[in-house]
Design a protein around this motif. Structure first.
Motif, PDB file in Angstrom:
ATOM      1  N   HIS A  40       0.831  -1.209   0.000  1.00 37.95           N
ATOM      2  CA  HIS A  40       0.000   0.000   0.000  1.00 37.95           C
ATOM      3  C   HIS A  40       0.866   1.260   0.000  1.00 37.95           C
ATOM      4  CE1 HIS A  40      -3.021  -2.918   0.761  1.00 37.95           C
ATOM      5  NE2 HIS A  40      -2.591  -3.160   1.980  1.00 37.95           N
ATOM      6  N   THR A  85     -13.710   2.777   4.548  1.00 36.87           N
ATOM      7  CA  THR A  85     -12.393   2.477   5.100  1.00 36.87           C
ATOM      8  C   THR A  85     -12.517   2.022   6.551  1.00 36.87           C
ATOM      9  OG1 THR A  85     -11.335   4.061   3.642  1.00 36.87           O
ATOM     10  CG2 THR A  85     -10.123   3.472   5.632  1.00 36.87           C
ATOM     11  N   GLN A 108      -9.297  -1.875   4.097  1.00 33.90           N
ATOM     12  CA  GLN A 108      -8.297  -1.396   5.038  1.00 33.90           C
ATOM     13  C   GLN A 108      -8.765  -1.694   6.471  1.00 33.90           C
ATOM     14  OE1 GLN A 108      -7.131   2.540   3.924  1.00 33.90           O
ATOM     15  NE2 GLN A 108      -5.090   2.280   4.716  1.00 33.90           N
ATOM     16  N   THR A 163      -4.299  -6.497   8.656  1.00 29.08           N
ATOM     17  CA  THR A 163      -4.644  -5.452   7.686  1.00 29.08           C
ATOM     18  C   THR A 163      -5.202  -6.080   6.410  1.00 29.08           C
ATOM     19  OG1 THR A 163      -3.841  -3.467   6.539  1.00 29.08           O
ATOM     20  CG2 THR A 163      -2.351  -5.341   6.602  1.00 29.08           C
ATOM     21  N   PRO A 166      -6.681  -1.221   0.931  1.00 28.13           N
ATOM     22  CA  PRO A 166      -7.608  -0.093   0.765  1.00 28.13           C
ATOM     23  C   PRO A 166      -8.418  -0.295  -0.522  1.00 28.13           C
ATOM     24  CG  PRO A 166      -5.386   0.558   0.152  1.00 28.13           C
ATOM     25  CD  PRO A 166      -5.293  -0.856   0.668  1.00 28.13           C
TER      26      PRO A 166
END
Length: 181
Positions: A40, A85, A108, A163, A166
């Motif tokens: 990312h 998000t 995300q 994680t 996104p």
């Protein structure tokens, strides 16, 4: 490969090559790249320098992700709007006695600090699109997962999501079943 896909692939390679050339020509960009710790951050650095390298080959772009349909008429597991998000959307695709199949779209997202899943069911999970990091309580390092990766999680094996990608996010296919089924 259709001509449009070929052109998309070639454009991605061109953007990547141009970004690599920039990192070789500009010391500050190279240093910033070496400081990146994940995909990312590399994508964001490239975008700051005018390169679009984030779209994965085969993705048809932002317009395609807006074609969300309800789970009752879902015909394409990859087509849906990305959740906000930090969130995920779980859709039950089908279920039977003692089992269920879910489609999970994460953006995300991560498990809350200190939270560990500890479920009584077995779970098989596969990343359909994007990537994620999963941490198991009994392993020192998180596991990196990308499209096509799958794993089997035994009942009560504590794990957490570190994680996910996104926008356009990470898409998962998850099959849960009970030993009693």
């Amino acid at each position: 490969m259709a001509e449009a896909q070929l052109q998309q692939f070639l454009e991605k390679v061109r953007q990547l090559n141009a970004f690599v050339a920039l990192t070789q020509a500009k010391t500050d960009v190279r240093e910033a790249l070496s400081a990146c710790s994940n995909h990312h951050e590399v994508v964001a650095l490239a975008a700051q320098n005018g390169f679009e390298i984030g779209r994965r080959w085969g993705d048809s772009g932002p317009a395609a992700t807006q074609q969300h349909t309800s789970s009752s008429d879902q015909s394409n597991l990859l087509a849906s709007a990305c959740p906000p998000t930090g969130q995920e959307r779980v859709e039950l695709l089908i279920e039977g006695p003692g089992w269920r199949l879910e489609r999970i779209h994460s953006c995300q997202a991560s498990s809350p600090e200190g939270f560990w899943y500890d479920q009584s069911e077995s779970e098989w999970v596969m990343v359909l699109r994007g990537s994620a990091k999963l941490q198991f309580h009994d392993e020192a390092e998180p596991r990196d997962l990308c499209a096509g990766d799958s794993l089997l999680i035994a009942p009560h094996r504590r794990h957490r999501v570190v994680t996910t990608d996104p926008d356009p996010g990470t898409l998962w296919l998850a099959l849960f079943w009970s030993a009693d089924a």
